[in-house]
Design a protein around this motif. Structure first.
Motif, PDB file in Angstrom:
ATOM      1  N   ASN A 126      45.428  52.089  36.341  1.00 46.94           N
ATOM      2  CA  ASN A 126      44.613  51.390  37.006  1.00 46.94           C
ATOM      3  C   ASN A 126      45.104  49.757  37.142  1.00 46.94           C
ATOM      4  O   ASN A 126      44.707  48.963  36.246  1.00 46.94           O
ATOM      5  CB  ASN A 126      43.098  51.430  36.703  1.00 46.94           C
ATOM      6  N   ASN A 127      45.977  49.442  38.026  1.00 47.03           N
ATOM      7  CA  ASN A 127      46.754  48.374  38.044  1.00 47.03           C
ATOM      8  C   ASN A 127      46.093  47.299  39.087  1.00 47.03           C
ATOM      9  O   ASN A 127      46.235  45.922  38.937  1.00 47.03           O
ATOM     10  CB  ASN A 127      48.074  48.684  38.253  1.00 47.03           C
ATOM     11  N   ALA A 128      45.669  47.480  40.193  1.00 45.34           N
ATOM     12  CA  ALA A 128      45.165  46.768  41.054  1.00 45.34           C
ATOM     13  C   ALA A 128      44.064  45.620  40.756  1.00 45.34           C
ATOM     14  O   ALA A 128      43.407  45.931  39.799  1.00 45.34           O
ATOM     15  CB  ALA A 128      44.677  47.362  42.500  1.00 45.34           C
ATOM     16  N   GLY A 129      43.878  44.542  41.254  1.00 43.68           N
ATOM     17  CA  GLY A 129      43.127  43.530  41.030  1.00 43.68           C
ATOM     18  C   GLY A 129      42.986  42.520  41.814  1.00 43.68           C
ATOM     19  O   GLY A 129      43.886  42.266  42.542  1.00 43.68           O
ATOM     20  N   VAL A 130      41.929  41.612  41.570  1.00 40.08           N
ATOM     21  CA  VAL A 130      41.842  40.444  42.211  1.00 40.08           C
ATOM     22  C   VAL A 130      41.343  39.247  41.155  1.00 40.08           C
ATOM     23  O   VAL A 130      40.761  39.942  40.272  1.00 40.08           O
ATOM     24  CB  VAL A 130      40.703  40.536  43.457  1.00 40.08           C
ATOM     25  N   MET A 131      41.803  38.203  41.395  1.00 47.69           N
ATOM     26  CA  MET A 131      41.615  37.211  40.366  1.00 47.69           C
ATOM     27  C   MET A 131      40.847  35.710  40.782  1.00 47.69           C
ATOM     28  O   MET A 131      41.438  35.170  41.663  1.00 47.69           O
ATOM     29  CB  MET A 131      42.839  36.889  39.414  1.00 47.69           C
ATOM     30  N   TRP A 188      35.977  32.133  36.823  1.00 41.66           N
ATOM     31  CA  TRP A 188      36.562  32.476  35.886  1.00 41.66           C
ATOM     32  C   TRP A 188      35.468  33.359  34.778  1.00 41.66           C
ATOM     33  O   TRP A 188      36.019  34.369  34.337  1.00 41.66           O
ATOM     34  CB  TRP A 188      37.082  31.390  35.057  1.00 41.66           C
ATOM     35  N   THR A 189      34.339  33.109  34.970  1.00 42.14           N
ATOM     36  CA  THR A 189      33.339  33.994  34.253  1.00 42.14           C
ATOM     37  C   THR A 189      33.208  35.452  34.777  1.00 42.14           C
ATOM     38  O   THR A 189      33.124  36.303  34.151  1.00 42.14           O
ATOM     39  CB  THR A 189      32.007  33.241  34.164  1.00 42.14           C
TER      40      THR A 189
END
Length: 318
Positions: free
Chosen positions: A111-116, A186-187
């Motif tokens: 599970n590598n995908a992400g949004v930051m 960021w929280t």
């Protein structure tokens, strides 16, 4: 999984190719989400080079097909087969379609995908805050949906890519979607990355009898990825200047993929489950966020938090 060489001593500078040196994954099948860029590409490369057949689970299948074609031209003889599947973690229908289309056992799920840290609050079509929805809920629904395939693999591994950003926030169960508190990128990111760790803890508890291990990791400070595509870089600069954001030393993309690949494929972590890794090793717990550039928060490994998150997540994706 087997290894034909004496295992390496792995560390912060290890790259993904070194982790799979001598590892034989022929006959194994893997899914890597977010596999069209960054450490996802290098994770696919390493697993396929060891013989695994890998499905690149991506939002943009055209981009995924281009990556798969490039990797196929670069991989050695005897590498595993690459396929591309559409998966948008913010869209439950694509998750359901991906799960329904899967046939046979699944040995590795990364599970590598992400949004930051998108600077403004964004909600998915079903009303969830974007980072929690994509980074945790989408992956939760995918893993639970693929659980029968993982259980059929006799020793499957689930890998959850988290972040040192989990130190920014525990999971705030009373307001997961920022309906009653001001949105902070960021929280929000920290909450979603804590959820990734808690998912691994919960899956380790629930799926042990199926022979499935689940672990979370911090890949490292890898600049050359698309993860930061939504970020306000001035905000990041201000955050770092304030002292609220401390970063570990930088890594290449190949080094950033190493811990994911270790947990997915290395015999050196056989049987280890429900843990948090960084720099290819288990992390120590930290109790102070200030100046911390490594370690895992106790709240992210708390079994009661993990059990609560699992129940809440089941309700939210049902």
């Amino acid at each position: 999984m087997s290894v034909s060489q004496t295992p390496h001593t792995f560390g912060a500078s290890t790259n993904a190719a070194e982790v799979v040196d001598g590892v034989d994954l022929h006959g194994h099948r893997a899914v890597v989400t977010g596999a069209s860029s960054g450490i996802g590409v290098e994770t696919v490369r390493a697993l396929a080079s060891a013989g695994a057949d890998v499905t690149l689970a991506v939002r943009d299948t055209d981009a995924g097909a281009k990556v798969a074609a490039r990797l196929e031209s670069e991989l050695p003889y005897g590498a595993g087969k690459l396929t591309v599947g559409r998966l948008d973690l913010a869209d439950r229908s694509t998750i359901a379609e991906f799960v329904a289309a899967w046939q046979g056992p699944l040995h590795i799920l990364v599970n590598n995908a992400g949004v930051m840290a998108p600077p403004q609050l964004v909600r998915t079509p079903d009303g969830r805050e974007l980072q929690f929805a994509v980074n945790h809920l989408g992956h939760f629904a995918l893993a639970v949906g693929l659980h029968p395939a993982l259980a059929a693999a006799d020793g499957a591994r689930v890998v959850a890519v988290s972040s040192i950003g989990h130190l920014f926030s525990p999971v705030v169960f009373d307001d997961l979607d920022f309906r009653y508190r001001p949105y902070d990128p960021w929280t929000s990111y920290g909450q979603s990355k804590t959820a990734n760790v808690l998912f691994a803890v919960g899956a380790a508890e629930r799926w042990a009898d199926d022979g499935i291990t689940a672990n979370a990791l911090m890949p490292g400070n890898v600049a050359d990825t698309s993860l930061a595509r939504h970020m306000d870089m001035q905000q990041v600069a201000d955050f770092m200047a304030s002292g609220e954001l401390a970063l570990p030393p930088g890594k290449t993309v190949e080094q950033g993929a190493a811990t994911s690949v270790l947990l997915a494929a290395s015999p050196t972590v056989q049987g280890i489950t429900g843990r948090y890794f960084e720099d290819c090793a288990q992390s120590d717990q930290v109790t102070e966020r200030a100046t911390a550039v490594s370690g895992v928060a106790p709240y992210a490994l708390n079994r009661e938090n993990a059990a609560r998150l699992w129940t809440v997540s089941e309700d939210l994706v049902r």
